[in-house]
Design a protein around this motif. Structure first.
Motif, short mmCIF file in Angstrom:
data_model
loop_
_atom_site.label_atom_id
_atom_site.label_comp_id
_atom_site.label_asym_id
_atom_site.label_seq_id
_atom_site.Cartn_x
_atom_site.Cartn_y
_atom_site.Cartn_z
N GLN A 1 52.72 -39.98 -17.03
CA GLN A 1 51.71 -40.77 -17.72
C GLN A 1 51.05 -41.72 -16.72
N GLY A 2 49.81 -42.11 -17.04
CA GLY A 2 49.11 -43.04 -16.17
C GLY A 2 47.79 -43.45 -16.75
N ASP A 3 47.13 -44.36 -16.04
CA ASP A 3 45.83 -44.83 -16.49
C ASP A 3 44.75 -43.77 -16.37
N GLY A 4 44.98 -42.80 -15.49
CA GLY A 4 44.04 -41.71 -15.30
C GLY A 4 44.78 -40.44 -14.96
N ALA A 5 44.02 -39.38 -14.76
CA ALA A 5 44.64 -38.09 -14.51
C ALA A 5 45.48 -38.11 -13.23
N ILE A 6 44.95 -38.71 -12.15
CA ILE A 6 45.67 -38.69 -10.88
C ILE A 6 46.93 -39.55 -10.96
N SER A 7 46.82 -40.73 -11.58
CA SER A 7 48.01 -41.59 -11.68
C SER A 7 49.07 -40.93 -12.55
N ALA A 8 48.67 -40.21 -13.60
CA ALA A 8 49.63 -39.48 -14.44
C ALA A 8 50.29 -38.37 -13.64
N PHE A 9 49.49 -37.70 -12.77
CA PHE A 9 50.03 -36.63 -11.96
C PHE A 9 51.03 -37.16 -10.94
N VAL A 10 50.72 -38.29 -10.31
CA VAL A 10 51.64 -38.91 -9.35
C VAL A 10 52.93 -39.32 -10.05
N ASP A 11 52.81 -39.84 -11.28
CA ASP A 11 53.99 -40.22 -12.05
C ASP A 11 54.87 -39.01 -12.31
N ALA A 12 54.23 -37.86 -12.62
CA ALA A 12 54.98 -36.64 -12.88
C ALA A 12 55.73 -36.17 -11.64
N LEU A 13 55.14 -36.37 -10.48
CA LEU A 13 55.80 -35.93 -9.24
C LEU A 13 57.07 -36.71 -8.98
N GLY A 14 57.09 -37.98 -9.34
CA GLY A 14 58.27 -38.80 -9.10
C GLY A 14 58.48 -39.13 -7.64
N LEU A 15 57.43 -39.13 -6.85
CA LEU A 15 57.51 -39.45 -5.43
C LEU A 15 56.90 -40.83 -5.17
N PRO A 16 57.35 -41.50 -4.11
CA PRO A 16 56.82 -42.83 -3.78
C PRO A 16 55.43 -42.73 -3.15
N VAL A 17 54.46 -42.33 -3.98
CA VAL A 17 53.10 -42.07 -3.52
C VAL A 17 52.19 -43.23 -3.90
N ARG A 18 51.39 -43.70 -2.95
CA ARG A 18 50.35 -44.69 -3.23
C ARG A 18 49.00 -44.12 -2.79
N ILE A 19 48.07 -44.04 -3.74
CA ILE A 19 46.73 -43.53 -3.44
C ILE A 19 45.94 -44.64 -2.76
N MET A 20 45.43 -44.36 -1.56
CA MET A 20 44.70 -45.35 -0.78
C MET A 20 43.18 -45.18 -0.92
N ASP A 21 42.73 -43.95 -1.08
CA ASP A 21 41.29 -43.71 -1.16
C ASP A 21 41.05 -42.35 -1.81
N TYR A 22 39.87 -42.22 -2.43
CA TYR A 22 39.57 -40.98 -3.13
C TYR A 22 38.06 -40.74 -3.03
N HIS A 23 37.69 -39.49 -2.72
CA HIS A 23 36.28 -39.08 -2.69
C HIS A 23 36.16 -37.71 -3.34
N GLU A 24 35.01 -37.47 -3.94
CA GLU A 24 34.76 -36.16 -4.53
C GLU A 24 33.27 -35.86 -4.43
N HIS A 25 32.93 -34.57 -4.42
CA HIS A 25 31.53 -34.14 -4.46
C HIS A 25 31.49 -32.68 -4.89
N ALA A 26 30.32 -32.24 -5.27
CA ALA A 26 30.12 -30.85 -5.68
C ALA A 26 29.73 -30.01 -4.48
N ILE A 27 30.14 -28.76 -4.52
CA ILE A 27 29.72 -27.77 -3.53
C ILE A 27 28.95 -26.69 -4.27
N GLY A 28 27.71 -26.47 -3.89
CA GLY A 28 26.91 -25.45 -4.55
C GLY A 28 26.26 -25.96 -5.82
N THR A 29 25.58 -25.05 -6.50
CA THR A 29 24.88 -25.38 -7.74
C THR A 29 25.09 -24.27 -8.76
#
Length: 566
Positions: free
Chosen positions: A480-508
């Motif tokens: 569980q988490g505030d968002g999809a990524i935080s919920a995913f990190v919670d599911a992993l159960g690893l000592p993970v801290r997200i420092m930065d995130y970028h996204e963009h589309a490829i193609g149309t």
């Protein structure tokens, strides 16, 4: 051996005093000169194997296609092959309207007659007469004084005038060259040129061409320009003369000499494509023409498919064009240096279509010459993050965050340092793919399902169920988490801290994919990146987290044992 070889040479000085009347340094080239290609004559006679008729015809047709209006097609009195080629052009009507062919002849009666015979019946022909006037030639080659040399030029001119008058169906244009003008006393070159003009009697409506060749380039370009301007100012019939130059490249400054000569009053330039010719070659018409673009002047020639022109010239001359040759060489639009690559990358990012060209390190847009941007940036041990990221972006649409550019460039640097060779664009992508996209051990995503969405009710968190494969074993975990990524990190159960995130589309359209870049820290380790590419952006983000984790674990971080236990 002489202790000082320089004592063997005396510099040629055209004037007894400085030519202080010069005005050319303040002039600018605002329109192209008349172009004349001498590839099929001067260029051809310099080849190890002179061109066959088939090659000469192919070259001629390419010159016409480029837009050359004056083409020297041969030395018909010196070669049966050249004579037959000129007759082929005339008899088969292969010279298009608006194109003038030129034939060259020495000032001897039989050679002049043979040359005119080769061109009879053409619509318009330039007959080019020459004889050497320089002191060394007068003394060593001909053993003649000035008057005798001048009379040879006058007699040849009168004979051409007489013979061409018998064939009024052809428009005959006369051209004279005081050969080796570059080392001829200017006052004697002027004397001979004026005498020849008097013999031919040109008018402003029926001009003759006076060609002043740097047969042997013997001075700095500024002195050649002084010679040209002095002739330009002192010719008796200047309004009835087209002033032409024919620079050779013995000192490696033919292009500069031609440009300064045009600034000094020349109307016409003779040369070869890519600078072919005897010794170090004639002036390069391609470089001269394309230089004009950078001055905002259209050259009047079409080099919009420069690679096709190069292929034709290389085939006909059976000589390669150097990879560093201006504008056309394989490497002239290529940057290996990291700082250059970074500047070019930023320039392309800001350059707008049809706007003033302002891309650093590229004086001309490769697209204007039919060149692609594929080879603009290439990667070797001298390259940096800018070149690597440029290739990934232009070839695969991956727009890497700056810190990821730095991180991945180190991996590329290791390869280039160890191999000592260039890394091609496809090799860069393969390395990136192995390092990030295919880094699926020990963790690999099998599937995921969002089972609780905060949009379904205020205050609720994301809840997900994730199926993972870890070292060949399948596990189903929840988080569980505030968002999809935080919920995913919670599911992993690893000592993970997200420092930065970028996204963009490829193609149309339907082929659009999402690219996600995650920078994270695993325990107390240094930060590192992971990358995910998928049609679903949530899946891409989860893949990015896992590849970052896997990269940490594969490099043996200090939290590996803790992560495995978890």
């Amino acid at each position: 051996m002489l202790k000082n070889p320089a004592t063997k040479y005396i510099p040629f000085v055209p004037f007894d005093r400085d030519f202080a009347e010069r005005t050319w340094p303040s002039n600018r080239i605002t329109q192209p000169p008349i172009w004349m290609s001498t590839d099929l004559r001067d260029g051809n006679q310099s080849l190890i194997e002179p061109m066959s008729v088939e090659r000469k015809l192919r070259f001629f047709e390419k010159l016409v296609q480029i837009g050359l209006k004056e083409i020297e097609v041969g030395f018909p009195s010196a070669s049966q092959t050249d004579f037959d080629f000129v007759r082929k052009l005339v008899d088969e009507d292969r010279v298009p309207e608006g194109v003038t062919i030129e034939v060259l002849t020495q000032s001897r009666d039989d050679l002049i007659a043979r040359s005119i015979e080769s061109a009879v019946g053409a619509r318009r022909v330039i007959v080019h007469l020459y004889n050497a006037c320089a002191p060394a030639f007068r003394k060593i080659v001909f053993n003649m004084d000035r008057e005798q040399v001048k009379q040879i030029a006058i007699q040849g001119t009168l004979l051409i005038k007489e013979l061409t008058a018998r064939h009024p169906e052809t428009e005959w244009v006369f051209q004279y060259s005081p050969e080796v003008f570059s080392t001829t006393e200017p006052e004697f070159a002027l004397e001979v040129s004026n005498a020849v003009a008097d013999a031919w009697d040109p008018t402003p409506e029926r001009k003759m061409i006076l060609n002043l060749p740097a047969t042997i380039e013997a001075t700095t370009p500024n002195l050649y320009a002084d010679q040209i301007e002095w002739m330009h100012r002192n010719l008796a019939r200047r309004d009835s003369i087209i002033l032409s130059v024919h620079p050779h490249n013995d000192r490696g400054t033919a292009v500069a000499a031609a440009e300064l000569a045009v600034m000094a009053g020349a109307d016409r330039v003779e040369g070869c494509l890519f600078g072919n010719g005897e010794r170090t070659g004639n002036v390069d018409l391609v470089t001269l023409a394309l230089n004009l673009y950078t001055q905002g002047v259209h050259p009047g020639l079409d080099f919009s498919d420069i690679d096709d022109v190069r292929r034709c010239v290389e085939y006909c001359n059976q000589l390669p064009v150097h990879p560093r040759h201006p504008y056309v060489g394989d490497l002239v639009f290529t940057a290996f240096s990291g700082s250059h690559q970074d500047a070019i990358k930023k320039g392309f990012a800001q350059q707008k279509a049809d706007a003033v060209w302002e891309v650093p390190y590229l004086p001309i847009d490769p697209a204007d010459l039919g060149r692609t941007y594929d080879a603009v940036i290439r990667v070797n041990s001298q390259s940096g993050k800018g070149g690597v990221s440029y290739l990934l972006y232009t070839e695969h649409g991956l727009d890497l965050p700056r810190r990821l550019q730095i991180e991945f460039s180190r991996a590329v640097q290791q390869v280039t340092d160890s191999t000592g060779r260039e890394v091609k664009a496809d090799e860069v992508y393969a390395l990136f793919s192995r390092e990030y996209l295919e880094c699926n051990r020990p963790w690999q995503l099998v599937r995921h399902q969002i089972i609780g969405d905060p949009r379904a009710g205020e205050g609720r968190q994301f809840s997900i169920e994730v199926e993972l494969e870890h070292d060949g074993e399948t596990r189903v975990v929840n988080g569980q988490g505030d968002g999809a990524i935080s919920a995913f990190v919670d599911a992993l159960g690893l000592p993970v801290r997200i420092m930065d995130y970028h996204e963009h589309a490829i193609g149309t359209g339907t082929n659009t994919q999402a690219a996600c870049y995650v920078e994270l820290r695993l325990g107390d380790s240094n930060t590192g990146f992971g990358v995910g590419v998928h049609r679903d952006i949530v899946t891409a983000s989860f893949q990015a987290v896992l590849t970052a984790v896997n990269r940490h674990l594969q490099t043996g971080t200090e939290v590996e044992a803790e992560a495995d236990a978890a």
